[in-house]
Design an enzyme around this catalytic site. Sequence first.
Site, PDB file in Angstrom:
ATOM      1  N   ASN A  86       0.840  -1.190   0.000  1.00  0.00           N
ATOM      2  CA  ASN A  86       0.000   0.000   0.000  1.00  0.00           C
ATOM      3  C   ASN A  86       0.885   1.254   0.000  1.00  0.00           C
ATOM      4  O   ASN A  86       2.110   1.161  -0.023  1.00  0.00           O
ATOM      5  CB  ASN A  86      -0.938  -0.032   1.211  1.00  0.00           C
ATOM      6  CG  ASN A  86      -2.245   0.675   0.950  1.00  0.00           C
ATOM      7  OD1 ASN A  86      -2.288   1.708   0.301  1.00  0.00           O
ATOM      8  ND2 ASN A  86      -3.320   0.110   1.484  1.00  0.00           N
ATOM      9  N   HIS A 116      22.328   0.503  13.856  1.00  0.00           N
ATOM     10  CA  HIS A 116      23.522   1.229  14.271  1.00  0.00           C
ATOM     11  C   HIS A 116      24.014   0.666  15.597  1.00  0.00           C
ATOM     12  O   HIS A 116      23.218   0.194  16.410  1.00  0.00           O
ATOM     13  CB  HIS A 116      23.208   2.718  14.421  1.00  0.00           C
ATOM     14  CG  HIS A 116      22.626   3.309  13.183  1.00  0.00           C
ATOM     15  ND1 HIS A 116      23.396   3.746  12.138  1.00  0.00           N
ATOM     16  CD2 HIS A 116      21.348   3.502  12.793  1.00  0.00           C
ATOM     17  CE1 HIS A 116      22.622   4.206  11.172  1.00  0.00           C
ATOM     18  NE2 HIS A 116      21.366   4.062  11.551  1.00  0.00           N
ATOM     19  N   GLY A 143      -1.105  -1.489   8.628  1.00  0.00           N
ATOM     20  CA  GLY A 143      -0.569  -0.159   8.370  1.00  0.00           C
ATOM     21  C   GLY A 143       0.286   0.375   9.501  1.00  0.00           C
ATOM     22  O   GLY A 143      -0.037   0.220  10.672  1.00  0.00           O
ATOM     23  N   THR A 166       9.941  -6.845  17.066  1.00  0.00           N
ATOM     24  CA  THR A 166      11.313  -6.915  17.572  1.00  0.00           C
ATOM     25  C   THR A 166      11.835  -8.348  17.674  1.00  0.00           C
ATOM     26  O   THR A 166      13.000  -8.546  18.002  1.00  0.00           O
ATOM     27  CB  THR A 166      11.402  -6.270  18.963  1.00  0.00           C
ATOM     28  OG1 THR A 166      10.548  -6.994  19.855  1.00  0.00           O
ATOM     29  CG2 THR A 166      10.988  -4.805  18.914  1.00  0.00           C
TER      30      THR A 166
END
Length: 176
Positions: A86, A116, A143, A166
């Site tokens: 989308n 990082h 979304g 995660t």
Amino acid sequence: MRLSAAGATEFDHMIAGLPFNPLDADLRHLREQARLACARFGSHPSPGNMRHIKRLFRRLGSAMIEPGFQCDYGVNIEVGENFYANFYCVLLDSAAITIGDDVLLGPGVHIYTVNHPKDADERRRGVCYARPVRIGNQVWVGGGAKLLPGVSVGDGAIIGANAVVTRDVEAGAIYY
């Protein structure tokens, strides 16, 4: 092309999952090419301009990609059949992003492979590293969801809107 002492480029380091410097001239050039292709498609998202996006994928099955699509390099993305992204999806492909068949990405989904270091001196020197992201078949990502480096999402899973993924998600699971 800049070579390290071992003869490997920063691109080679990035692909191998080793620390790399994204400020390297060759990597910056690859990102510029990807941005231009995305901009060409985004300015007029016609079937003819889809060619600009298609060249950014290592493999792209049948797909519908809405405007606003962005990627980092466009060299590490593999997508199966019947894929839908989308509006405003972002795929940061410093490592491989592998997406199966029948996958739906809601608006504003972000998939990140790059990260990082926690060490501030390493960040100051521009060090990054990347871990692949894998999405199985028949997955729906709601979304605004974010998938972080190194996660895998099993077949048939659902990722809720605005979720931050995660850890790995099992097949058939709902993660929100």
